[in-house]
Motif scaffolding. Structure first.
Motif, PDB file in Angstrom:
ATOM      1  N   LEU A   6       0.820  -1.205   0.000  1.00 20.08           N
ATOM      2  CA  LEU A   6       0.000   0.000   0.000  1.00 20.08           C
ATOM      3  C   LEU A   6       0.857   1.259   0.000  1.00 20.08           C
ATOM      4  O   LEU A   6       0.461   2.292  -0.554  1.00 20.08           O
ATOM      5  N   ALA A   7       2.040   1.183   0.609  1.00 15.68           N
ATOM      6  CA  ALA A   7       2.931   2.343   0.666  1.00 15.68           C
ATOM      7  C   ALA A   7       3.812   2.451  -0.567  1.00 15.68           C
ATOM      8  O   ALA A   7       4.567   3.418  -0.706  1.00 15.68           O
ATOM      9  N   GLY A   8       3.747   1.458  -1.454  1.00 16.41           N
ATOM     10  CA  GLY A   8       4.547   1.501  -2.673  1.00 16.41           C
ATOM     11  C   GLY A   8       5.969   1.018  -2.513  1.00 16.41           C
ATOM     12  O   GLY A   8       6.787   1.175  -3.428  1.00 16.41           O
ATOM     13  N   ARG A   9       6.274   0.416  -1.361  1.00 14.93           N
ATOM     14  CA  ARG A   9       7.635  -0.076  -1.142  1.00 14.93           C
ATOM     15  C   ARG A   9       7.868  -1.442  -1.786  1.00 14.93           C
ATOM     16  O   ARG A   9       8.996  -1.846  -2.019  1.00 14.93           O
ATOM     17  N   VAL A  10       6.779  -2.159  -2.057  1.00 14.89           N
ATOM     18  CA  VAL A  10       6.858  -3.480  -2.681  1.00 14.89           C
ATOM     19  C   VAL A  10       5.921  -3.501  -3.885  1.00 14.89           C
ATOM     20  O   VAL A  10       4.764  -3.048  -3.799  1.00 14.89           O
ATOM     21  N   GLU A  11       6.404  -4.022  -5.009  1.00 18.77           N
ATOM     22  CA  GLU A  11       5.584  -4.122  -6.209  1.00 18.77           C
ATOM     23  C   GLU A  11       4.611  -5.292  -6.078  1.00 18.77           C
ATOM     24  O   GLU A  11       5.003  -6.389  -5.659  1.00 18.77           O
ATOM     25  N   PRO A  12       3.345  -5.093  -6.419  1.00 22.06           N
ATOM     26  CA  PRO A  12       2.396  -6.209  -6.370  1.00 22.06           C
ATOM     27  C   PRO A  12       2.703  -7.244  -7.449  1.00 22.06           C
ATOM     28  O   PRO A  12       3.339  -6.946  -8.459  1.00 22.06           O
ATOM     29  N   VAL A  13       2.258  -8.455  -7.217  1.00 23.10           N
ATOM     30  CA  VAL A  13       2.439  -9.535  -8.187  1.00 23.10           C
ATOM     31  C   VAL A  13       1.533  -9.276  -9.392  1.00 23.10           C
ATOM     32  O   VAL A  13       0.365  -8.907  -9.225  1.00 23.10           O
ATOM     33  N   PRO A  14       2.036  -9.437 -10.617  1.00 20.43           N
ATOM     34  CA  PRO A  14       1.176  -9.246 -11.794  1.00 20.43           C
ATOM     35  C   PRO A  14       0.011 -10.244 -11.788  1.00 20.43           C
ATOM     36  O   PRO A  14       0.165 -11.391 -11.339  1.00 20.43           O
ATOM     37  N   ALA A  15      -1.127  -9.803 -12.267  1.00 18.56           N
ATOM     38  CA  ALA A  15      -2.306 -10.667 -12.323  1.00 18.56           C
ATOM     39  C   ALA A  15      -2.298 -11.486 -13.620  1.00 18.56           C
ATOM     40  O   ALA A  15      -2.066 -10.950 -14.700  1.00 18.56           O
ATOM     41  N   ARG A  16      -2.545 -12.780 -13.498  1.00 21.18           N
ATOM     42  CA  ARG A  16      -2.587 -13.672 -14.654  1.00 21.18           C
ATOM     43  C   ARG A  16      -3.994 -13.705 -15.222  1.00 21.18           C
ATOM     44  O   ARG A  16      -4.981 -13.789 -14.475  1.00 21.18           O
ATOM     45  N   HIS A  17      -4.115 -13.649 -16.534  1.00 17.39           N
ATOM     46  CA  HIS A  17      -5.432 -13.731 -17.162  1.00 17.39           C
ATOM     47  C   HIS A  17      -6.019 -15.123 -16.967  1.00 17.39           C
ATOM     48  O   HIS A  17      -5.316 -16.139 -17.104  1.00 17.39           O
ATOM     49  N   ALA A  18      -7.302 -15.171 -16.646  1.00 13.52           N
ATOM     50  CA  ALA A  18      -7.964 -16.440 -16.373  1.00 13.52           C
ATOM     51  C   ALA A  18      -9.433 -16.356 -16.748  1.00 13.52           C
ATOM     52  O   ALA A  18      -9.982 -15.266 -16.961  1.00 13.52           O
TER      53      ALA A  18
END
Length: 270
Positions: A6-18
């Motif tokens: 939420l603070a932008g210190r860690v990149e979220p995992v990309p979402a896989r199309h499903a």
């Protein structure tokens, strides 16, 4: 970890199309029913949750040209706001994953028919080859001389897993009628129980804590509970909008905030 994302210190995992498919039937006594699977508790994603059949797209399907009956990929792309290649992958994933997990196959020898039986060793060998990806879905259809019946599907919803989750999916939801003559079976190694259930009953079980479900599943069941028959569901007009729950820290606790139209908050700690 939630705070870092939420603070932008860690990149979220990309979402896989499903793609996910709600297979529906009309029961003589119980009315409209949906087919659901309970995921085994050893699964990394949503262990123990009741879900609909579905899974990730296979990039090989994007360039495949199987025999196809019904709305073309471009039309599905328009419905789901996706490019034509991704739309083809999504429809193929919807049909493939439903077959892999239930033996229900939305395909037939012609554009007006469906296969009437998917039992037997040869069908199981094909299912296993699809599962281990040694055979693409297009190759499977071509070898058996089958036509993909995209006309048996309808677009229903579009959900994206929240940014804070370690496994994320960008999922398009479809609905489909159970093909006449076929039977849904418990064949998935990812599930330990299957059930045909009225949408309202399944949603109530989730609300009472009896059945564990992810928010998109609960919302979809609540929507389907408003209809009496499969025909009513398939004829329902749908505007597909993207639903992506967000996470917030409220009074030191992490909560999942549903889209405004759903008006729900879920405690991420249970």
């Amino acid at each position: 970890m939630i705070e870092d994302i939420l603070a932008g210190r860690v990149e979220p995992v990309p979402a896989r199309h499903a793609a996910t498919v709600v297979v529906l039937r009309d029961h003589e006594r119980h009315g409209l029913q949906a087919f659901m699977l309970r995921r085994v508790r050893s699964m990394a994603f949503a262990p123990g949750a009741y879900v609909f059949p579905g899974g990730s797209v296979d990039p090989r399907d994007g360039d495949a040209t199987p025999a196809w009956s019904g709305p073309p990929p471009a039309a599905w792309g328009s419905a789901f706001k996706a490019g034509e290649t991704l739309a083809r992958e999504l429809v193929c994933a919807a049909v493939r994953e439903t077959f892999e997990e239930t033996l229900v196959l939305l395909a037939g020898p012609t554009g007006e028919t469906v296969v009437d039986d998917t039992r037997g060793d040869e069908w199981e060998a094909d299912r296993q080859a699809l599962l281990d990806r040694s055979q693409s879905f297009g190759e499977f259809l071509d070898r058996r001389g089958l036509v993909l019946r995209s006309d048996l599907l309808r677009p229903w919803a579009h959900w994206i897993t929240p940014l804070i989750e370690p496994k994320r999916y960008d999922t398009r939801f479809f609905v489909a009628a159970m093909p006449e003559g076929q039977r849904a079976r418990d064949v998935s190694t990812e599930a330990d129980r299957v059930a045909w259930v009225r949408p309202a009953e399944a949603a109530e079980r989730a609300a009472e804590g009896e059945w564990m479900m992810l928010p998109p599943t609960i919302v979809t069941l609540a929507e389907l509970a408003e209809y009496e028959t499969v025909a009513d569901v398939l004829a329902a007009p749908r505007e597909i909008v993207v639903h992506e729950p967000t996470a917030e820290i409220i009074n030191g606790e992490a909560y999942l905030i549903m889209p405004e139209s759903e008006a729900r908050h879920y405690d991420l700690d249970g």
